[in-house]
Design a protein around this motif. Structure first.
Motif, PDB file in Angstrom:
ATOM      1  N   ALA A 113       1.146  -1.669   0.260  1.00 44.97           N
ATOM      2  CA  ALA A 113      -0.175   0.025   0.223  1.00 44.97           C
ATOM      3  C   ALA A 113       0.943   1.145  -0.326  1.00 44.97           C
ATOM      4  CB  ALA A 113      -1.186  -0.379   1.119  1.00 44.97           C
ATOM      5  N   ILE A 114       0.830   1.605  -0.929  1.00 43.80           N
ATOM      6  CA  ILE A 114       1.667   2.849  -1.514  1.00 43.80           C
ATOM      7  C   ILE A 114       0.450   5.002  -0.546  1.00 43.80           C
ATOM      8  CG2 ILE A 114       3.046   4.187  -2.662  1.00 43.80           C
ATOM      9  CD1 ILE A 114       3.510   2.027  -2.261  1.00 43.80           C
ATOM     10  N   GLY A 115       1.348   5.333  -0.090  1.00 42.15           N
ATOM     11  CA  GLY A 115       0.955   6.212  -0.126  1.00 42.15           C
ATOM     12  C   GLY A 115      -0.223   6.372   1.546  1.00 42.15           C
ATOM     13  N   ALA A 116      -0.223   5.342   2.709  1.00 44.56           N
ATOM     14  CA  ALA A 116      -1.108   4.986   3.407  1.00 44.56           C
ATOM     15  C   ALA A 116      -0.286   5.596   4.633  1.00 44.56           C
ATOM     16  CB  ALA A 116      -1.084   3.656   3.196  1.00 44.56           C
ATOM     17  N   SER A 123       1.503  -4.657   5.922  1.00 37.79           N
ATOM     18  CA  SER A 123       2.921  -5.545   5.421  1.00 37.79           C
ATOM     19  C   SER A 123       2.510  -6.622   4.003  1.00 37.79           C
ATOM     20  CB  SER A 123       2.234  -7.035   6.513  1.00 37.79           C
ATOM     21  OG  SER A 123       3.513  -8.459   6.650  1.00 37.79           O
ATOM     22  N   VAL A 124       3.992  -6.602   4.014  1.00 33.63           N
ATOM     23  CA  VAL A 124       4.040  -6.507   2.207  1.00 33.63           C
ATOM     24  C   VAL A 124       5.006  -8.661   2.287  1.00 33.63           C
ATOM     25  CG1 VAL A 124       5.394  -7.046   0.287  1.00 33.63           C
ATOM     26  CG2 VAL A 124       5.026  -4.906   1.016  1.00 33.63           C
ATOM     27  N   PRO A 272      -1.648   4.696 -10.083  1.00 33.35           N
ATOM     28  CA  PRO A 272      -1.601   5.825  -8.906  1.00 33.35           C
ATOM     29  C   PRO A 272      -2.685   6.870  -8.791  1.00 33.35           C
ATOM     30  CG  PRO A 272      -1.378   6.172 -11.416  1.00 33.35           C
ATOM     31  CD  PRO A 272      -1.568   4.617 -10.872  1.00 33.35           C
ATOM     32  N   MET A 273      -3.767   6.033  -8.711  1.00 36.19           N
ATOM     33  CA  MET A 273      -5.362   5.694  -8.468  1.00 36.19           C
ATOM     34  C   MET A 273      -5.321   4.982  -6.780  1.00 36.19           C
ATOM     35  SD  MET A 273      -7.179   4.980 -12.276  1.00 36.19           S
ATOM     36  CE  MET A 273      -8.069   5.394 -11.403  1.00 36.19           C
ATOM     37  N   ASN A 274      -6.153   6.052  -6.432  1.00 37.58           N
ATOM     38  CA  ASN A 274      -6.479   5.557  -5.080  1.00 37.58           C
ATOM     39  C   ASN A 274      -7.549   4.709  -4.497  1.00 37.58           C
ATOM     40  OD1 ASN A 274      -5.158   7.263  -2.556  1.00 37.58           O
ATOM     41  ND2 ASN A 274      -6.979   8.847  -3.412  1.00 37.58           N
ATOM     42  N   ILE A 275      -7.469   2.667  -4.188  1.00 39.95           N
ATOM     43  CA  ILE A 275      -8.920   1.609  -4.358  1.00 39.95           C
ATOM     44  C   ILE A 275      -9.569   2.190  -3.600  1.00 39.95           C
ATOM     45  CG2 ILE A 275      -8.128  -0.487  -3.528  1.00 39.95           C
ATOM     46  CD1 ILE A 275      -6.026  -0.242  -5.365  1.00 39.95           C
ATOM     47  N   LEU A 276      -9.790   3.273  -2.475  1.00 38.73           N
ATOM     48  CA  LEU A 276     -11.055   3.265  -2.082  1.00 38.73           C
ATOM     49  C   LEU A 276     -11.457   4.762  -2.399  1.00 38.73           C
ATOM     50  CD1 LEU A 276     -10.922   1.513   1.317  1.00 38.73           C
ATOM     51  CD2 LEU A 276     -11.546   0.498  -0.641  1.00 38.73           C
ATOM     52  N   THR A 284      -7.366   5.852   5.504  1.00 34.58           N
ATOM     53  CA  THR A 284      -7.217   4.492   4.479  1.00 34.58           C
ATOM     54  C   THR A 284      -7.148   4.879   2.989  1.00 34.58           C
ATOM     55  OG1 THR A 284      -9.839   4.006   4.421  1.00 34.58           O
ATOM     56  CG2 THR A 284      -8.341   2.588   5.736  1.00 34.58           C
ATOM     57  N   LYS A 285      -6.815   6.179   2.620  1.00 39.72           N
ATOM     58  CA  LYS A 285      -6.169   6.584   0.939  1.00 39.72           C
ATOM     59  C   LYS A 285      -4.719   6.160   0.970  1.00 39.72           C
ATOM     60  CE  LYS A 285      -9.065  10.445   0.972  1.00 39.72           C
ATOM     61  NZ  LYS A 285      -8.224  11.970   0.610  1.00 39.72           N
ATOM     62  N   PHE A 286      -4.933   4.805   0.039  1.00 42.82           N
ATOM     63  CA  PHE A 286      -3.530   4.084  -0.642  1.00 42.82           C
ATOM     64  C   PHE A 286      -3.962   3.591  -1.562  1.00 42.82           C
ATOM     65  CE2 PHE A 286      -6.047   0.603   0.952  1.00 42.82           C
ATOM     66  CZ  PHE A 286      -5.585  -0.255   0.746  1.00 42.82           C
ATOM     67  N   GLN A 287      -2.781   3.761  -2.498  1.00 45.02           N
ATOM     68  CA  GLN A 287      -2.569   3.103  -4.040  1.00 45.02           C
ATOM     69  C   GLN A 287      -2.046   2.150  -4.186  1.00 45.02           C
ATOM     70  OE1 GLN A 287      -0.588   6.727  -3.439  1.00 45.02           O
ATOM     71  NE2 GLN A 287      -2.520   7.348  -3.280  1.00 45.02           N
TER      72      GLN A 287
END
Length: 295
Positions: A113-116, A123-124, A272-276, A284-287
């Protein structure tokens, strides 16, 4: 018989390239020559020529009374692709194939999760991705090195937290995080996204062993959910499941595949777009970033 053998040997005389002049065919530096002699027929088969290992020539001479009948076939080097179906033709220098092919692939990778922001800590090592390309149509038409492909895939992505916070869905539909109750033992908390995917790739091959593909993957995210598992203060296993978590309906990834020794690919995919959806997220914004192998 001597006359027949002389006619066959004339068919493989060496020169620069294959050419026809007064029914005479000359081939320089063939890789292999087979001469098959029977009672009433003699065949000559030539494999390869200078600059083209895939060239083939076949000539059949049949004796009919005092005459002969000759039948010739050149370049019967058509075959099926290493995939589902599709005819392909190798150029003189080998891979890649020229023409079209239809193939199937399986990708296995890890997610991040990038940008979280805190406390979202995905956990990757525990987050994974499966990408099954049911059909990929590929064509090489821009020279011998470059081509393009378009496919249809289905994919699953899991973003898992293993710390003392878990994902949750509030009564108004907002997706956020909370701390596990005191005295509980966390197992995991994850967001799962299921997608229908359309990869559109530019294909490039340096030679028969190395190449890469680059392009967008359009994701139609048809389903997403949250699942939490933990052990409560009484030692009982608990599970929470939240559906309709307001994922983005469409996202676009940029994907890079690198072909290694013409055996398998390694890939990296970034969105580059948010999942949610932003209107339903608290912290909980992340790419998405994923990487793995692509078979």
């Amino acid at each position: 018989m001597k006359k027949l053998l002389t006619l066959c040997l004339l068919a493989v005389t060496a020169t620069a390239y294959a050419s026809t002049d007064n029914d005479t065919l000359t081939i320089e530096k063939p890789r292999k020559v087979d001469i098959i002699t029977g009672d009433s027929v003699q065949k000559i088969k030539v494999y390869g020529r200078e600059g083209n290992d895939n060239y083939t020539y076949e000539n059949s001479i049949q004796l009919v009374d005092s005459n002969y009948v000759s039948e010739t076939t050149i370049n019967k080097d058509w075959g099926f692709s290493v995939g589902i179906l599709g005819k392909q033709k190798k150029p003189s220098w080998g891979y890649p194939y020229e023409g079209t092919s239809l193939s199937m692939h399986l990708g296995l990778g890890l997610c991040s999760a990038i940008g979280a922001s805190d406390p979202v800590a995905v956990s990757v090592g525990s987050s994974w991705e499966i990408m099954w390309t049911i059909a990929e149509w590929m064509r090489y038409q821009y020279g011998r090195h470059d081509g393009y492909s378009i496919g249809f895939s289905i994919g699953w992505r899991n973003y898992r937290m293993t710390g003392f916070h878990h994902f949750t869905k509030a009564s108004d539909g907002t997706i956020g995080t909370e701390h596990y109750p005191d005295g509980t033992e966390p197992d995991f908390s994850r967001i799962k996204v299921f997608s229908l995917q359309v990869p559109i790739m530019w294909q490039h091959r340096f030679n028969k062993r190395w190449g890469f593909a680059l392009g967008p993957v359009i994701n139609f995210n048809t389903y997403a959910s949250i699942k939490n598992r933990y052990t409560d203060v009484n030692g009982d296993k608990q599970k929470e499941l939240f559906k309709n978590i307001h994922q983005q309906p469409i996202t676009i990834d940029l994907m890079l595949n690198v072909n290694i020794m013409n055996v398998f690919n390694v890939y990296c995919k970034y969105s580059p777009m948010n999942i949610l959806r932003s209107s339903y997220t608290d912290n909980t914004k992340f790419q998405s970033l994923s990487f793995g192998i692509y078979l």
